[in-house]
Write a protein that holds these residues in place. Structure first.
Motif, PDB file in Angstrom:
ATOM      1  N   ASP A  82       1.361  -1.516   0.194  1.00 41.62           N
ATOM      2  CA  ASP A  82       0.508   0.022   0.204  1.00 41.62           C
ATOM      3  C   ASP A  82       0.746   1.388   0.096  1.00 41.62           C
ATOM      4  N   ARG A  83       2.170   1.105   1.035  1.00 40.19           N
ATOM      5  CA  ARG A  83       2.495   2.555   0.285  1.00 40.19           C
ATOM      6  C   ARG A  83       3.036   3.352  -0.732  1.00 40.19           C
ATOM      7  N   LEU A  84       4.098   1.627  -1.089  1.00 44.95           N
ATOM      8  CA  LEU A  84       4.581   1.807  -2.295  1.00 44.95           C
ATOM      9  C   LEU A  84       3.654   2.663  -3.487  1.00 44.95           C
ATOM     10  N   VAL A  85       2.360   1.705  -3.556  1.00 45.17           N
ATOM     11  CA  VAL A  85       1.490   2.280  -4.268  1.00 45.17           C
ATOM     12  C   VAL A  85       1.296   4.017  -4.008  1.00 45.17           C
ATOM     13  N   GLU A  86       1.291   4.268  -2.555  1.00 41.25           N
ATOM     14  CA  GLU A  86       0.784   5.649  -3.162  1.00 41.25           C
ATOM     15  C   GLU A  86       2.092   6.232  -2.502  1.00 41.25           C
ATOM     16  N   ALA A  87       3.233   5.884  -2.572  1.00 42.71           N
ATOM     17  CA  ALA A  87       4.081   6.805  -2.677  1.00 42.71           C
ATOM     18  C   ALA A  87       4.245   7.239  -4.469  1.00 42.71           C
ATOM     19  N   LEU A  88       4.323   6.126  -4.871  1.00 43.05           N
ATOM     20  CA  LEU A  88       4.066   5.749  -6.735  1.00 43.05           C
ATOM     21  C   LEU A  88       2.604   7.113  -7.209  1.00 43.05           C
ATOM     22  N   GLU A  89       1.766   6.685  -6.555  1.00 38.92           N
ATOM     23  CA  GLU A  89       0.683   7.527  -6.918  1.00 38.92           C
ATOM     24  C   GLU A  89       1.399   9.264  -7.106  1.00 38.92           C
ATOM     25  N   GLU A  90       1.856   9.515  -5.687  1.00 37.12           N
ATOM     26  CA  GLU A  90       2.513  10.508  -5.001  1.00 37.12           C
ATOM     27  C   GLU A  90       3.703  11.464  -6.782  1.00 37.12           C
ATOM     28  N   LEU A  91       3.939  10.326  -6.568  1.00 36.06           N
ATOM     29  CA  LEU A  91       5.074  10.709  -7.886  1.00 36.06           C
ATOM     30  C   LEU A  91       4.674  11.558  -9.109  1.00 36.06           C
ATOM     31  N   GLU A  92       3.912  10.518  -9.300  1.00 35.11           N
ATOM     32  CA  GLU A  92       3.501  11.116 -10.683  1.00 35.11           C
ATOM     33  C   GLU A  92       1.952  12.275 -10.784  1.00 35.11           C
ATOM     34  N   GLN A  93       2.087  12.254  -9.727  1.00 36.61           N
ATOM     35  CA  GLN A  93       1.227  13.823  -8.785  1.00 36.61           C
ATOM     36  C   GLN A  93       2.218  14.885  -9.197  1.00 36.61           C
TER      37      GLN A  93
END
Length: 238
Positions: A82-93
């Motif tokens: 979950d944290r990795l998905v969140e971090a990559l979504e933050e990076l995409e933004q």
């Protein structure tokens, strides 16, 4: 592009016991057979793969949205799926043009001159839960222990280099040349590697400098292994 999994977890393996530890930790932290696949570049018998070719060899087998390229000697200790998905979504933004992400990188920053700047979140031989810099933070090199790319926007390391050193910096440079960027993200893990250097390290460094002196003459790179002055241009150092 359709994705059967969220992650394709690709590992360069020489020691099966270490890889088993990796698999156990990934399972404990939410990487399941429903959301992830696990692929191996098997170097147990001999070095069939090296740092520059194993990404290319495994990419065609990957079916995940994101591809993780990691060493066998990493262990998840508090952050998981979950944290990795969140971090990559933050990076995409933050930057949709990102092509490469990792947990430990380096860059130059401007203050009262240029200074070296680490951006990382990692536990390793140098300390527990080391944190430096603001993340996500753009970098020009990444530690090879854990690197994430997007399957729909692949970036590969050089075809004219080989060995087990500097391929993280090379991958970041290739992303830059492709019009993308590289970042360190806040995803904490433990890396049990020894960061050994020897004759092969010096050979890889020489080949890396030879290649990039034609592309970035005079550029100074800050890599995870230290400062690298690329020959040529106004700032040639011998």
């Amino acid at each position: 592009m359709d994705h059967e999994y969220t992650f394709s977890v690709c590992s360069l393996v020489r020691d099966m016991a270490r890889y088993d530890n990796l698999l156990t930790s990934f399972a404990e932290f939410g990487f399941t057979t429903e959301n992830s696949e696990f692929l191996v570049a098997d170097n147990r018998a001999r070095n069939e793969f090296d740092g520059y070719n194993w990404h290319k060899r495994l990419y065609g087998e990957c079916r995940g949205k994101y591809i993780i390229y990691c060493h066998e000697d990493i262990v998840l200790i508090d952050h998981g799926f979950d944290r990795l998905v969140e971090a990559l979504e933050e990076l995409e933004q933050h930057d949709p043009r990102w092509l490469v992400a990792g947990v430990a990188g380096c860059a130059w920053r401007q203050d009262n001159g240029q200074s070296r700047h680490q951006i990382l979140r990692i536990t390793d031989k140098y300390g527990k839960d080391r944190r430096h810099g603001e993340m996500p933070g753009r970098v020009e090199s990444l530690d090879e222990c854990f690197i994430v790319t997007k399957r729909e926007s692949p970036v590969f390391s050089s075809y004219d280099l080989s060995g087990f050193h500097y391929y993280g910096a090379d991958l970041c440079s290739m992303a830059e040349l492709a019009g993308g960027s590289a970042y360190a993200i806040d995803f904490h893990l433990r890396h049990d590697g020894n960061a050994a250097r020897g004759k092969s390290f010096r050979q890889c460094r020489k080949a890396f400098l030879g290649k990039y002196s034609k592309i970035y003459p005079g550029r100074k790179l800050f890599c995870t292994t230290g400062e690298v002055q690329i020959p040529g241009g106004w700032y040639d150092i011998t």
